[in-house]
Design a protein around this motif. Structure first.
Motif, PDB file in Angstrom:
ATOM      1  N   ILE A 154       2.851 -12.137  -1.152  1.00  0.00           N
ATOM      2  CA  ILE A 154       1.889 -11.047  -1.050  1.00  0.00           C
ATOM      3  C   ILE A 154       0.545 -11.589  -0.556  1.00  0.00           C
ATOM      4  O   ILE A 154       0.133 -12.693  -0.940  1.00  0.00           O
ATOM      5  N   GLU A 155      -0.124 -10.805   0.278  1.00  0.00           N
ATOM      6  CA  GLU A 155      -1.486 -11.129   0.682  1.00  0.00           C
ATOM      7  C   GLU A 155      -2.398 -10.953  -0.521  1.00  0.00           C
ATOM      8  O   GLU A 155      -2.498  -9.856  -1.093  1.00  0.00           O
ATOM      9  N   TYR A 156      -3.100 -12.037  -0.928  1.00  0.00           N
ATOM     10  CA  TYR A 156      -3.817 -12.016  -2.198  1.00  0.00           C
ATOM     11  C   TYR A 156      -4.909 -13.090  -2.199  1.00  0.00           C
ATOM     12  O   TYR A 156      -4.849 -14.057  -1.414  1.00  0.00           O
ATOM     13  N   ASP A 157      -5.875 -12.901  -3.103  1.00  0.00           N
ATOM     14  CA  ASP A 157      -6.939 -13.903  -3.292  1.00  0.00           C
ATOM     15  C   ASP A 157      -6.373 -15.042  -4.143  1.00  0.00           C
ATOM     16  O   ASP A 157      -6.653 -15.156  -5.335  1.00  0.00           O
ATOM     17  N   CYS A 158      -5.601 -15.880  -3.511  1.00  0.00           N
ATOM     18  CA  CYS A 158      -4.846 -16.891  -4.250  1.00  0.00           C
ATOM     19  C   CYS A 158      -5.759 -17.945  -4.902  1.00  0.00           C
ATOM     20  O   CYS A 158      -5.474 -18.433  -6.000  1.00  0.00           O
ATOM     21  N   ASN A 159      -6.846 -18.324  -4.234  1.00  0.00           N
ATOM     22  CA  ASN A 159      -7.735 -19.352  -4.790  1.00  0.00           C
ATOM     23  C   ASN A 159      -8.846 -18.768  -5.661  1.00  0.00           C
ATOM     24  O   ASN A 159      -9.740 -19.492  -6.109  1.00  0.00           O
TER      25      ASN A 159
END
Length: 271
Positions: A154-159
């Protein structure tokens, strides 16, 4: 996250032929059904409204026969292919995402339950209102819905820096409904109905339903909506002016289904 819109467009056509050969009666038919599903929700990562479309078609034949062994003893048999569509909440595209890269949600591309059914019964009609019958059934289910954890990118604010960079994606473990590989449901039903005197009577039935399925790993899981034991008992009074009934109903525990990825089970129930 709990806002969604779901639309189903269903087109169906069928043809049927009746059978009447003296003691042997029945019908044969086939039904074609096309279902188009449009599921919309908000993408929580960016707040945008999105839509996922899917469709499926089914050809559903059915054969029903009855044979009078005697005037009061009837043998019935049936074979059919049937479907049962998923709950609307299961088809919702909405989902909840957590910073720990896990979450839950619906599955807009769910296919319906798909079963091949065989039924056989012997029915003894006693007088004008009496009945004693035994029915057995077997259902082979090629696709059923259960809860599972799937890995989805999923496109996400991973950091967790407060922004979603272009192309920033990460794998999430999402709990939600999916279609199973196979299942079986077999059992029997006993029914008894008898008037008592001129105005009283009793109607009873008991059903034993042994159902289980396998997930994609071959592990045994329950089928939603199935109780292994079900009992219904009704006593009645009727005359030309009045009708009164007292009923007792009981069923053993059962899985009610899945709502936004969560499994719901109902305890033993009687009233």
């Amino acid at each position: 996250g709990n806002v969604y819109k779901l639309e189903e467009y269903i087109t169906a056509a069928y043809v049927q032929a009746n059978i009447d050969l003296g003691k042997l009666k029945g019908n044969f038919g086939v039904r074609y059904v096309n279902t188009e599903v449009s599921s919309s929700a908000y993408e929580l990562t960016n707040g945008e409204w999105f839509t996922v479309d899917s469709s499926y078609s089914d050809v559903l034949p059915a054969l029903n026969l009855s044979y009078n062994l005697t005037e009061d003893l009837v043998l019935r048999g049936a074979a059919s292919r049937t479907i049962a569509r998923a709950n609307y909440a299961d088809l919702a595209s909405t989902r909840t995402l957590n910073p720990g890269l896990n979450g839950s949600g619906g599955n807009s591309k769910l296919k319906p339950y798909d079963a091949t059914n065989f039924d056989l019964s012997v029915e003894w009609y006693i007088g004008d209102e009496g009945l004693l019958s035994l029915a057995v059934f077997n259902k082979d289910i090629d696709s059923f819905i259960y809860n599972s954890t799937q890995t989805v990118v999923i496109e996400y604010d991973c950091n967790q820096d407060g922004t979603v960079s272009e192309g920033e994606t990460c794998p999430f473990s999402l709990d939600g409904p999916v279609n199973g590989a196979n299942a079986k449901n077999k059992g029997y039903e006993l029914s008894f109905q008898m008037p008592i005197g001129d105005n009283f009577g009793v109607i009873t039935n008991y059903t034993y339903s042994d159902a289980e399925g396998e997930d994609e790993n071959g592990e045994t899981i329950d089928l939603a909506g199935n109780s292994k034991n079900t009992v219904n008992i009704t006593g009645y009074f009727e005359n030309d002016k009045w009708s009164a009934r007292v009923s007792y109903n009981s069923r053993s525990e059962y899985l009610t289904g899945f709502t936004f990825g969560g499994a719901n089970t109902h305890d033993d129930y009687d009233q």
